[in-house]
Enzyme design. Structure first.
Site, PDB file in Angstrom:
ATOM      1  N   HIS A   1       0.839  -1.200   0.000  1.00  0.00           N
ATOM      2  CA  HIS A   1       0.000   0.000   0.000  1.00  0.00           C
ATOM      3  C   HIS A   1       0.879   1.258   0.000  1.00  0.00           C
ATOM      4  O   HIS A   1       0.681   2.171  -0.820  1.00  0.00           O
ATOM      5  CB  HIS A   1      -0.903  -0.021   1.241  1.00  0.00           C
ATOM      6  N   GLU A   2       1.863   1.315   0.891  1.00  0.00           N
ATOM      7  CA  GLU A   2       2.716   2.496   0.978  1.00  0.00           C
ATOM      8  C   GLU A   2       3.609   2.640  -0.253  1.00  0.00           C
ATOM      9  O   GLU A   2       3.862   3.755  -0.715  1.00  0.00           O
ATOM     10  CB  GLU A   2       3.567   2.447   2.253  1.00  0.00           C
TER      11      GLU A   2
ATOM     12  N   HIS B   1       1.629   4.429  -2.962  1.00  0.00           N
ATOM     13  CA  HIS B   1       1.678   5.889  -2.850  1.00  0.00           C
ATOM     14  C   HIS B   1       3.002   6.429  -3.380  1.00  0.00           C
ATOM     15  O   HIS B   1       3.046   7.393  -4.152  1.00  0.00           O
ATOM     16  CB  HIS B   1       1.551   6.310  -1.380  1.00  0.00           C
TER      17      HIS B   1
ATOM     18  N   ASP C   1      -7.135   8.080   3.004  1.00  0.00           N
ATOM     19  CA  ASP C   1      -6.794   8.519   1.647  1.00  0.00           C
ATOM     20  C   ASP C   1      -8.053   8.906   0.876  1.00  0.00           C
ATOM     21  O   ASP C   1      -8.081   9.931   0.181  1.00  0.00           O
ATOM     22  CB  ASP C   1      -6.070   7.400   0.885  1.00  0.00           C
TER      23      ASP C   1
END
Length: 309
Positions: free
Chosen positions: A111-112, A115, A188
């Site tokens: 997930h990170e 980004h 988010d």
């Protein structure tokens, strides 16, 4: 109250705004005057990491950095102490006692990286300073820290579209690598929806709805600001606004998917490093990014993923 600002009452308003980069550096010098710092510390770099900080925030940062250095037994402050202080102020304390199970931690790592990779591919005035899978604050299970390269006062429609894609990059990575989505993108989505709605209702960036302001910020009364913006439009217009906001978000999500599929191997490698080290700093991130063949970031993002709205 507008009545206080009528002629003959308070005729002159003086704006005391938050400091720019040069101002932040000068304020930091005041608050670190009596603190011993390592020669490698560059307060100009620290100032660039603190866009939006007030003078009080910067005073708090100097104190936090000194406390962090003291806790690790050092007799001077280093760059890492300032970085940790900034992260504490922005995202909250690290919660190393919150143990994620291996599957959750793996999902957070991808997930990170989602980004971070969209931000790197976009390359619009921000550098990815740090990525972490250590939980912080109340709800953050991971953290991607981006720093602006300059203070910004205006943003174009394309830049806002890119910002939406970066915010949705985590959700896009989960869909690509896990074929499912989780609750991890809640914050988010909240931020992305707020930006998309402002683009439609306040900035006139929707060709479908035209150059009209549909919502206005409420006028604060004695410093008290309401949470609900005022608006004057019909129910039919409200339906069109909701449809446009959804379209902006869906298009940004499609853009994020396109970028991440292009850099799939980089995401896998970065996620594996995150799982081993728990954090990646800016130098490590740049080494990862420089090892892969790339198209020109901005042109790639515009041509391959963003369509006019």
């Amino acid at each position: 109250d507008p009545a206080l600002l009528r002629s003959g009452r308070f005729d002159r308003q003086i704006l005391v705004d938050k400091p720019d980069k040069a101002g932040r550096e000068q304020i930091l010098r005041v608050h670190t005057k009596s603190i011993k710092m390592h020669p490698s510390v560059d307060l100009g770099v620290v100032a660039s990491l603190t866009a939006g900080f007030s003078g009080a925030d910067l005073a708090n940062l100097a104190n936090e950095a000194a406390l962090i250095a003291t806790r690790r037994g050092a007799d001077h402050i280093e760059n890492r102490d300032f970085t940790e202080g900034i992260e504490r102020i922005i995202a909250g304390l690290e919660r190393k006692n919150r143990i994620l199970n291996p599957e959750e931690k793996r999902r957070v790592a991808f997930h990170e990286m989602g980004h971070a990779v969209v931000a790197l591919a976009l390359g619009q005035g921000e550098a990815v300073h740090k990525i972490s899978v250590i939980p912080r604050g109340i709800g953050a299970l991971g953290y991607t820290f981006r720093r602006p390269t300059d203070d910004r006062y205006l943003m174009t429609r394309e830049e806002l579209q890119g910002k939406l894609a970066i915010l949705l990059g985590g959700r896009a990575a989960e869909q690509i690598f896990f074929q499912d989505i989780s609750t991890g993108a809640g914050d988010d989505l909240d931020k992305a929806t707020e930006i998309a709605r402002a683009m439609v209702t306040r900035y006139g960036m929707s060709r479908e709805l035209g150059l009209v302001t549909y919502e206005r910020e409420p006028t604060p009364l004695l410093g008290i600001r309401e949470n609900v913006a005022t608006h004057e439009y019909s129910d039919q217009t409200a339906v069109r606004i909701d449809a446009e906001v959804s379209r902006f978000l869906e298009q940004a999500f499609t853009s994020a998917l396109s970028v991440l599929k292009e850099y799939r191997e980089l995401i896998v490698e970065g996620a594996e490093q995150l799982l081993q080290k728990e954090t990646l700093n800016e130098d490590e991130i740049q080494r990862l990014w420089s090892r892969i063949p790339q198209k020109k970031p901005a042109s790639f993002f515009r041509a391959a993923t963003l369509k006019p709205v």
